[in-house]
Design a protein around this motif. Structure first.
Motif, PDB file in Angstrom:
ATOM      1  N   ALA A   1       4.501  -3.692  -8.208  1.00  0.00           N
ATOM      2  CA  ALA A   1       5.078  -4.990  -7.880  1.00  0.00           C
ATOM      3  C   ALA A   1       5.228  -5.095  -6.375  1.00  0.00           C
ATOM      4  CB  ALA A   1       6.437  -5.145  -8.554  1.00  0.00           C
ATOM      5  N   PHE A   2       4.987  -6.275  -5.847  1.00  0.00           N
ATOM      6  CA  PHE A   2       5.123  -6.477  -4.399  1.00  0.00           C
ATOM      7  C   PHE A   2       6.598  -6.670  -4.077  1.00  0.00           C
ATOM      8  CE2 PHE A   2       3.438  -7.203  -0.308  1.00  0.00           C
ATOM      9  CZ  PHE A   2       4.217  -8.173   0.307  1.00  0.00           C
ATOM     10  N   LEU A   3       7.325  -5.599  -4.249  1.00  0.00           N
ATOM     11  CA  LEU A   3       8.766  -5.632  -4.014  1.00  0.00           C
ATOM     12  C   LEU A   3       9.160  -4.356  -3.315  1.00  0.00           C
ATOM     13  CD1 LEU A   3      10.066  -6.838  -7.500  1.00  0.00           C
ATOM     14  CD2 LEU A   3      10.045  -8.175  -5.388  1.00  0.00           C
ATOM     15  N   LYS A   4      10.199  -4.452  -2.570  1.00  0.00           N
ATOM     16  CA  LYS A   4      10.742  -3.259  -1.947  1.00  0.00           C
ATOM     17  C   LYS A   4      11.133  -2.248  -3.026  1.00  0.00           C
ATOM     18  CE  LYS A   4      14.588  -1.939   1.038  1.00  0.00           C
ATOM     19  NZ  LYS A   4      15.752  -2.429   1.813  1.00  0.00           N
ATOM     20  N   ASP A   5      10.896  -0.986  -2.735  1.00  0.00           N
ATOM     21  CA  ASP A   5      11.399   0.117  -3.543  1.00  0.00           C
ATOM     22  C   ASP A   5      10.687   0.337  -4.868  1.00  0.00           C
ATOM     23  OD1 ASP A   5      14.900  -0.609  -2.734  1.00  0.00           O
ATOM     24  OD2 ASP A   5      13.243   0.149  -1.525  1.00  0.00           O
ATOM     25  N   THR A   6       9.610  -0.343  -5.135  1.00  0.00           N
ATOM     26  CA  THR A   6       8.968  -0.185  -6.448  1.00  0.00           C
ATOM     27  C   THR A   6       7.788   0.775  -6.366  1.00  0.00           C
ATOM     28  OG1 THR A   6       7.632  -2.145  -6.038  1.00  0.00           O
ATOM     29  CG2 THR A   6       9.667  -2.443  -7.271  1.00  0.00           C
ATOM     30  N   GLU A   7       7.689   1.583  -7.405  1.00  0.00           N
ATOM     31  CA  GLU A   7       6.654   2.596  -7.423  1.00  0.00           C
ATOM     32  C   GLU A   7       5.373   2.063  -8.037  1.00  0.00           C
ATOM     33  OE1 GLU A   7       9.426   2.540  -9.210  1.00  0.00           O
ATOM     34  OE2 GLU A   7       9.186   3.556 -11.149  1.00  0.00           O
ATOM     35  N   ALA A   8       4.326   2.865  -7.910  1.00  0.00           N
ATOM     36  CA  ALA A   8       3.061   2.574  -8.580  1.00  0.00           C
ATOM     37  C   ALA A   8       3.038   3.280  -9.934  1.00  0.00           C
ATOM     38  CB  ALA A   8       1.882   3.044  -7.732  1.00  0.00           C
TER      39      ALA A   8
ATOM     40  N   LEU B   1      -7.552   5.236  -1.705  1.00  0.00           N
ATOM     41  CA  LEU B   1      -7.555   3.835  -2.108  1.00  0.00           C
ATOM     42  C   LEU B   1      -8.901   3.198  -1.805  1.00  0.00           C
ATOM     43  CD1 LEU B   1      -5.861   1.453  -3.234  1.00  0.00           C
ATOM     44  CD2 LEU B   1      -5.231   0.951  -0.852  1.00  0.00           C
ATOM     45  N   LEU B   2      -9.483   2.567  -2.834  1.00  0.00           N
ATOM     46  CA  LEU B   2     -10.739   1.824  -2.648  1.00  0.00           C
ATOM     47  C   LEU B   2     -10.456   0.364  -2.316  1.00  0.00           C
ATOM     48  CD1 LEU B   2     -12.766   3.222  -5.692  1.00  0.00           C
ATOM     49  CD2 LEU B   2     -13.065   3.821  -3.287  1.00  0.00           C
ATOM     50  N   PHE B   3      -9.622  -0.252  -3.133  1.00  0.00           N
ATOM     51  CA  PHE B   3      -9.234  -1.646  -2.934  1.00  0.00           C
ATOM     52  C   PHE B   3      -8.050  -1.947  -3.848  1.00  0.00           C
ATOM     53  CE2 PHE B   3     -13.740  -1.699  -4.647  1.00  0.00           C
ATOM     54  CZ  PHE B   3     -13.423  -1.355  -5.936  1.00  0.00           C
ATOM     55  N   HIS B   4      -7.466  -3.121  -3.605  1.00  0.00           N
ATOM     56  CA  HIS B   4      -6.417  -3.572  -4.503  1.00  0.00           C
ATOM     57  C   HIS B   4      -6.411  -5.091  -4.567  1.00  0.00           C
ATOM     58  CE1 HIS B   4      -4.091  -4.082  -0.729  1.00  0.00           C
ATOM     59  NE2 HIS B   4      -3.340  -4.914  -1.413  1.00  0.00           N
ATOM     60  N   TYR B   5      -5.829  -5.586  -5.638  1.00  0.00           N
ATOM     61  CA  TYR B   5      -5.616  -7.012  -5.824  1.00  0.00           C
ATOM     62  C   TYR B   5      -4.137  -7.303  -5.743  1.00  0.00           C
ATOM     63  CZ  TYR B   5     -10.281  -8.264  -7.575  1.00  0.00           C
ATOM     64  OH  TYR B   5     -11.617  -8.530  -7.705  1.00  0.00           O
ATOM     65  N   TYR B   6      -3.811  -8.327  -4.991  1.00  0.00           N
ATOM     66  CA  TYR B   6      -2.470  -8.907  -5.063  1.00  0.00           C
ATOM     67  C   TYR B   6      -2.663 -10.280  -5.699  1.00  0.00           C
ATOM     68  CZ  TYR B   6       1.945 -11.029  -3.691  1.00  0.00           C
ATOM     69  OH  TYR B   6       3.161 -11.673  -3.701  1.00  0.00           O
TER      70      TYR B   6
ATOM     71  N   ASN C   1       0.797  -1.217   0.000  1.00  0.00           N
ATOM     72  CA  ASN C   1       0.000   0.000   0.000  1.00  0.00           C
ATOM     73  C   ASN C   1       0.831   1.270   0.000  1.00  0.00           C
ATOM     74  OD1 ASN C   1      -2.199  -1.607   0.038  1.00  0.00           O
ATOM     75  ND2 ASN C   1      -2.702  -1.279   2.182  1.00  0.00           N
ATOM     76  N   PHE C   2       0.331   2.233  -0.735  1.00  0.00           N
ATOM     77  CA  PHE C   2       0.923   3.561  -0.807  1.00  0.00           C
ATOM     78  C   PHE C   2       0.050   4.515  -0.008  1.00  0.00           C
ATOM     79  CE2 PHE C   2       4.041   2.837  -4.146  1.00  0.00           C
ATOM     80  CZ  PHE C   2       3.575   1.675  -4.729  1.00  0.00           C
TER      81      PHE C   2
END
Lengths: 113, 113
Positions: free
Chosen positions: B95-102, B45-50, A100-101
């Motif tokens: 991406a579900f990774l450290k340091d990655t942007e949206a 944020l409304l929701f998200h999918y992983y 999450n951001f």
């Protein structure tokens, strides 16, 4: 919990003068930090990001930001404003390895001729 | 270029008439987000999918639903739009990774009449 404070809701500068947009964050973990810009009726564009490497980060369009852990700040600067810089700017924090951001409230930058 | 595409850019719907907004990505990111942004406010944020896991924010109204049939596509369904749902809707991927942007799409401006 993470949070982001942008100290100024509106900043107005003259073209050719420096820009300073302030951001302070709160995070229990070592965060990743981002600055995004949004022009009217557009999506968000990444300006730059801090990811625990260099504390001074250079971004696009001449923008820079400095991560200061002792001050929990990540202020955005540009030496010389251009008319095209007029937009909304968001400071964003992401928990490392999180999904999450968290957005700050935004700062509207006006550039006067 | 790899990107996030939202369709349509502008949507007008009638009060109470179901509407669907779409988002597609070519980045192959495992996380997709839907944000609602009202005028002069930060995205919410409304929701998200992983991957296929759906994560709803606690304060997202039941009127908002989402589907992700595959990695590339994600839909936002508003079952009975009210006047208060008029906003810009932003899709983003990450991406579900450290340091990655949206990465954000250009948004869909929803008007409710």
């Amino acid at each position: 919990a993470q949070s982001v404070t942008q100290l100024d809701s509106h900043v107005s500068v003259s073209e050719g003068t420096p820009v300073l947009l302030r951001c302070n964050y709160s995070s229990s973990y070592s965060p990743s930090l981002f600055w995004y810009v949004q022009h009217p009726n557009k999506g968000l564009q990444l300006l730059l990001k801090y990811t625990s490497a260099a504390t001074l980060v250079k971004g696009i369009n001449g923008f820079e930001a400095e991560f200061k852990k002792s001050e929990t700040s990540f202020h955005l600067t540009k030496p010389s404003a251009h008319m095209s810089d007029a937009a909304e700017y968001f400071c964003v924090v992401k928990r490392n390895y999180g999904q999450n951001f968290v957005f700050g409230p935004g700062t509207r930058l006006s550039v006067l001729p | 270029d790899a990107m996030v595409i939202q369709n349509p850019r502008y949507q007008v719907t009638q009060f109470g008439k179901p509407v669907t907004l779409s988002c597609s990505q070519t980045l192959n990111h495992n996380v997709m987000y839907w944000y609602q942004q009202k005028s002069s406010q930060a995205p919410k944020l409304l929701f998200h999918y992983y991957d296929k896991d759906f994560n709803n924010e606690a304060d997202t109204p039941d009127n908002f639903q989402s589907r992700r049939p595959n990695t590339s596509f994600c839909f936002l369904d508003i079952r009975s739009p009210g006047l208060g749902d008029a906003a810009m809707y932003l899709c983003a991927t990450g991406a579900f990774l450290k340091d990655t942007e949206a990465f954000f799409g250009q948004g869909t401006r929803l008007t409710v009449v």
